[in-house]
Design a protein around this motif. Sequence first.
Motif, PDB file in Angstrom:
ATOM      1  N   ASP A 111       0.815  -1.214   0.000  1.00  0.00           N
ATOM      2  CA  ASP A 111       0.000   0.000   0.000  1.00  0.00           C
ATOM      3  C   ASP A 111       0.849   1.265   0.000  1.00  0.00           C
ATOM      4  O   ASP A 111       0.320   2.374  -0.004  1.00  0.00           O
ATOM      5  CB  ASP A 111      -0.971   0.016   1.187  1.00  0.00           C
ATOM      6  CG  ASP A 111      -0.275   0.163   2.534  1.00  0.00           C
ATOM      7  OD1 ASP A 111       0.971   0.100   2.578  1.00  0.00           O
ATOM      8  OD2 ASP A 111      -0.975   0.343   3.550  1.00  0.00           O
ATOM      9  N   ASP A 136      -5.185   3.930   2.662  1.00  0.00           N
ATOM     10  CA  ASP A 136      -5.937   3.985   1.412  1.00  0.00           C
ATOM     11  C   ASP A 136      -7.220   3.173   1.468  1.00  0.00           C
ATOM     12  O   ASP A 136      -7.770   2.783   0.433  1.00  0.00           O
ATOM     13  CB  ASP A 136      -5.068   3.487   0.248  1.00  0.00           C
ATOM     14  CG  ASP A 136      -3.912   4.428  -0.043  1.00  0.00           C
ATOM     15  OD1 ASP A 136      -4.106   5.647   0.084  1.00  0.00           O
ATOM     16  OD2 ASP A 136      -2.821   3.954  -0.383  1.00  0.00           O
ATOM     17  N   ASP A 180      -7.200  -1.794   1.853  1.00  0.00           N
ATOM     18  CA  ASP A 180      -5.859  -1.529   2.384  1.00  0.00           C
ATOM     19  C   ASP A 180      -5.768  -2.181   3.747  1.00  0.00           C
ATOM     20  O   ASP A 180      -6.404  -1.736   4.704  1.00  0.00           O
ATOM     21  CB  ASP A 180      -5.635  -0.023   2.484  1.00  0.00           C
ATOM     22  CG  ASP A 180      -4.194   0.327   2.810  1.00  0.00           C
ATOM     23  OD1 ASP A 180      -3.407  -0.589   3.133  1.00  0.00           O
ATOM     24  OD2 ASP A 180      -3.843   1.522   2.740  1.00  0.00           O
TER      25      ASP A 180
END
Length: 579
Positions: free
Chosen positions: A223, A289, A302
Amino acid sequence: MEGEKSRGIEHADMTHSTPGPRPSITIQYNGVESVANMLLRQRALRVTTALAVAVALTAGVPAVAFAGSADGDIRLSALDLSPATVDASTGSATANLTWTITDSNASASTVQGTVEIRQRAADGEFTGPAYDVPFGLTQTATGDVSANYPATAQSSSYSYTFQVPQYVAGTAAVWAVERVTASDDQSDSLDAGSATLNRFASSVTATELQDASVPKIANVSFDNADQPTYLYDVGVSPTVGYLIEVTSADAGFWHGELHLRNTAGRTLDAAFSLQYGFDGSTSCGNGPDAGVNWGASDVMCDVVVSIPAGSPAGTWTLDSVQLTDTAGAKAKYSHLGELPVQVTDDSKLQAGDFSLNPTSVNNWSSVQKIALSLTPTGATGGISTVVVDTNPGCGGSTTQSPAVSADGSLTVSISMPPIYQKQCSVTGIAVVDGAGDVAVYGSTFDGPALNLVANQIPDTSAPVALSASLSSPTTTSTQGELLSVDVSSFAGVGEMDVEVYDSTTGTSAYYQYGGVTWTTSGTLKWGINLSGVAPGTYTVAFTLIDNGGLSTAYGYAPSASSNSQPMPGGPLQFTVAAS
């Protein structure tokens, strides 16, 4: 989840459903609706299709009346979900839910709660994700809403439009209110389950389409592009984040679980699910995210995983991912072996004697290399790799099989870009030996910061014009002039100001400034546009500005610039002849 059903993995082409509008709350009084600042209990809407949510606080909503659901001050006195049957196969079916909350505590001034709607199986058990509907009441005036609207904490009625899902495991489903909770500001509460809800018309039977697909992994990555692939374990759990894009064509994604495995045979599981905020926002996972989603058909999850402190040193990989859609269809993607990260406690291999040379860097004219020296100990099979991370703007390095000196030290390098990079600091060092053991240092790996900093040498010398000349002593307004200046500059000249003024009156006839081709030593050329300049004699002045912000002016009249230097070689003058 009780009642879930698993089906085999299918690979049919998928389409993306379109998210519905964001939910909104309105309060109605005197026949006019206005947005109200409701006191809401913040619960995520665990839904997997975008809902057209419209929760309205109203007075006197028709509902099936009931004296009460349980002993206590707060009661569910009315609830109705209608019509009894709908056809949801087109994806546009809705059911209307109305309910009334009463509170016998006269001191209560607010009430808030949640209604939970969920699919009910034939055996009476609930299955799949819950559609949670928060509601609330406040008597605080907001905008057009006054404190004297009919609804009070003692009696308030609500309505909600439920968007019936289009896809289920079969071709029909019963959707029912599973629970109603409420509380006031006097510590009174309500938790109404099936014993209370069965007394009301609390369910709708829907004709629906059968879910014919399973959720799929569209992409998987870290991520964070700067995610370190070496993690430092010194009693504090290191973390790693995974970004998993899930597509689900029919029913929409519900929840999943990822599984990590390390070289010592240990496993680590992390669950994640799609959630909707009451404002219509979506999220999946616990990472930064988690909110980057496109409804339930295309979801970015995420998931940040903490590797337990004290885990054996070794490599962890993303081994498998299991996904479930809202209809209960499952798909497991195994033996992925993706995105390895190596955990170390620096117990087998160490490094020390870190130093940078030089620590004062003249990078005004070009990229400069800075040597990083260190001494490893405890290496097996020599040193295979040294990775150096730096602060943004500077250049780290990865060096394979670096040469080891007789004293046991080795040297690698980082780079410092020219002109604008004022400082370079080493934020992380990873040393890998021939056996694959790793030692890591610095804040990149959540360790103590390294005091390894190189600074740009300050610019203390203003630029100098060694000579200056014009292309012609006589020109016309259409031909213009070309100014050439030989310069010497420690930091490099990056900008010039050029002015042309009437030699007799001192009136400015031309002025322009801008960037020039950067140089520390050489000739700068500047084209002077004389369009519209009347015939006469003119003088040229200019200012050199270096990349450190220091400047030197030449050729200006004392009245225009008291700090101006004499033009090298004498004043620069030319004549503009009539065309």
